[in-house]
Design an enzyme around this catalytic site. Structure first.
Site, mmCIF file in Angstrom:
data_model
loop_
_atom_site.group_PDB
_atom_site.id
_atom_site.type_symbol
_atom_site.label_atom_id
_atom_site.label_comp_id
_atom_site.label_asym_id
_atom_site.label_seq_id
_atom_site.Cartn_x
_atom_site.Cartn_y
_atom_site.Cartn_z
ATOM 1 N N HIS A 87 -8.421 3.350 4.102
ATOM 2 C CA HIS A 87 -8.626 3.722 5.516
ATOM 3 C C HIS A 87 -9.897 3.755 5.862
ATOM 4 O O HIS A 87 -10.317 3.716 7.224
ATOM 5 C CB HIS A 87 -8.278 5.196 5.503
ATOM 6 C CG HIS A 87 -6.649 5.662 5.608
ATOM 7 N ND1 HIS A 87 -5.930 5.130 4.417
ATOM 8 C CD2 HIS A 87 -5.807 6.243 6.197
ATOM 9 C CE1 HIS A 87 -4.823 5.341 4.428
ATOM 10 N NE2 HIS A 87 -4.734 6.164 5.594
ATOM 11 N N GLU A 115 -5.729 8.921 9.825
ATOM 12 C CA GLU A 115 -4.468 8.769 10.597
ATOM 13 C C GLU A 115 -4.264 9.584 11.779
ATOM 14 O O GLU A 115 -3.600 9.339 12.397
ATOM 15 C CB GLU A 115 -3.360 9.278 9.381
ATOM 16 C CG GLU A 115 -3.380 8.066 8.585
ATOM 17 C CD GLU A 115 -2.418 8.178 7.332
ATOM 18 O OE1 GLU A 115 -1.630 9.302 7.310
ATOM 19 O OE2 GLU A 115 -2.594 7.372 6.372
ATOM 20 N N CYS A 160 -11.143 3.187 -0.667
ATOM 21 C CA CYS A 160 -9.770 3.663 0.021
ATOM 22 C C CYS A 160 -9.690 2.667 1.432
ATOM 23 O O CYS A 160 -10.434 2.265 2.003
ATOM 24 C CB CYS A 160 -9.957 5.029 0.838
ATOM 25 S SG CYS A 160 -8.510 5.796 1.487
ATOM 26 N N ASP A 191 0.877 -1.149 0.115
ATOM 27 C CA ASP A 191 -0.099 0.017 0.040
ATOM 28 C C ASP A 191 0.879 1.414 -0.150
ATOM 29 O O ASP A 191 2.131 1.118 0.298
ATOM 30 C CB ASP A 191 -1.112 0.142 1.343
ATOM 31 C CG ASP A 191 -1.701 1.270 1.226
ATOM 32 O OD1 ASP A 191 -2.340 1.732 0.665
ATOM 33 O OD2 ASP A 191 -1.779 1.690 2.590
ATOM 34 N N SER A 192 0.292 2.276 -0.280
ATOM 35 C CA SER A 192 1.148 3.599 -0.184
ATOM 36 C C SER A 192 1.687 3.970 1.149
ATOM 37 O O SER A 192 2.679 4.741 1.540
ATOM 38 C CB SER A 192 0.295 4.728 -0.479
ATOM 39 O OG SER A 192 -1.080 4.895 0.404
ATOM 40 N N CYS A 205 -3.847 -0.996 -2.199
ATOM 41 C CA CYS A 205 -4.192 0.338 -2.172
ATOM 42 C C CYS A 205 -5.162 0.640 -3.309
ATOM 43 O O CYS A 205 -4.910 0.387 -4.347
ATOM 44 C CB CYS A 205 -2.866 1.134 -2.329
ATOM 45 S SG CYS A 205 -3.202 2.716 -2.727
HETATM 46 N N1 DGL Z 1 -3.765 4.041 0.501
HETATM 47 C C1 DGL Z 1 -4.716 5.015 -0.397
HETATM 48 C C2 DGL Z 1 -5.945 4.513 -0.939
HETATM 49 O O1 DGL Z 1 -6.317 3.322 -0.745
HETATM 50 C C3 DGL Z 1 -5.087 6.005 0.567
HETATM 51 C C4 DGL Z 1 -3.763 6.866 1.024
HETATM 52 C C5 DGL Z 1 -3.137 7.655 -0.094
HETATM 53 O O2 DGL Z 1 -3.547 8.609 -0.744
HETATM 54 O O3 DGL Z 1 -1.892 7.038 -0.498
HETATM 55 O O4 DGL Z 1 -6.345 4.870 -2.039
#
Ligand code: DGL
Length: 277
Positions: free
Chosen positions: A192, A160, A190, A17-18, A80
């Protein structure tokens, strides 16, 4: 020549993931496939992907995928949404197509089995929404479906920072969702958003289904591993959690997403290429 993925049961599953939000997906995989070794890679040095160009994200992802391949992962999970949305097809060389799972297709497949749903809302980062991925993939399977996209960029940083289940998160969620027309279901596109699923559900008086990735992705991965006879059943699996840039706050937040504390190790996989973070 890249040292390669080992298609044996004992090989680990690579998840990336990012940042650390993808731990929501890793958590579901760990629950559904408790006998697997996992290697999680969070690209915290380049977080957030949601504001980056598609080219930059593709570059980061290709390096992460090579890294996980070199670490003998038998499967790759793109946990992600933003990364999944800019990689048009669900394959990343040199991984075998069958063993690359993104977070978009399992959700789209869920809707093909729920034809009673006629209009769907999608919320995610700016890049995910701009890509139009859900509209394209859903329409290719259900041509008459209505899809309403809305970017909700404040939600990920809000979560976060620990702002959820309170009046601030309630107000921000409402001010975004007020912009969506009436819908039959909402895709939480997303990593999160599983953490604010209850609050979003409360906004809709628990009346519409909220579809998110963790369980559906874990289920698709489990099915694929079963089919390919690659499922492992270790009694004491080992997990590694790697980030490209370590801070204490990432380690603390990781707990929220994985549901238990995790030890993050830092690895700068870009060092050898001369690329500067
Ligand atoms: N992991 C990213 C997503 O699921 C969210 C956070 C980011 O912008 O990197 O889109």
């Amino acid at each position: 020549m890249i040292k390669g993925a080992n298609l044996s049961r004992s090989a680990p599953i690579g998840i990336f993931d990012s940042g650390i939000g993808g731990l929501t997906v890793a958590r579901a995989i760990n629950e559904l496939l408790p006998g697997e070794n996992l290697i999680y890679f969070g690209d915290t040095a380049h977080l957030p992907y949601g504001d980056k160009s598609s080219e930059a994200i593709r570059y980061y992802v290709s390096k992460i995928s090579d890294f996980l391949y070199q670490n003998n992962c038998k499967a790759l999970v793109i946990a992600c949404n933003t990364a999944s949305s800019v990689l048009e097809r669900s394959s990343l060389p040199p991984f075998n197509k069958k063993l690359v799972i993104n977070v978009v297709d399992p959700l789209v497949n869920w809707f093909t089995n729920h034809r009673e749903i006629k209009s769907i809302g999608v919320i995610g980062t700016k890049r995910t929404i701009k890509s139009g991925i859900y509209l394209r993939r859903l329409r290719s399977k259900i041509p008459e479906i209505e899809v309403k996209n809305l970017s909700t960029p404040l939600l990920a940083p809000m979560i976060e920072e620990g702002f959820f289940n309170n009046n601030i998160s309630k107000a921000i969620i409402a001010s975004y969702l007020d912009k969506l027309p009436e819908i039959d279901a909402l895709i939480l596109a997303c990593t999160h958003y599983p953490l604010i699923k209850n609050e979003i559900s409360a906004y809709y008086h628990n009346k519409i289904p909220l579809i998110d990735a963790p369980f559906l992705v874990a289920e698709q991965l489990a099915n694929q591993l079963d089919k390919l006879e690659l499922k492992n059943n270790l009694s004491k699996p080992k997990h590694q959690f790697i980030v490209s840039d370590f801070t204490d706050s990432f380690e603390q937040t990781a707990r929220l997403f994985f549901g238990e504390s995790v030890h993050l190790k830092e690895k700068n996989i870009w060092k050898q290429t001369g690329y500067r973070l």
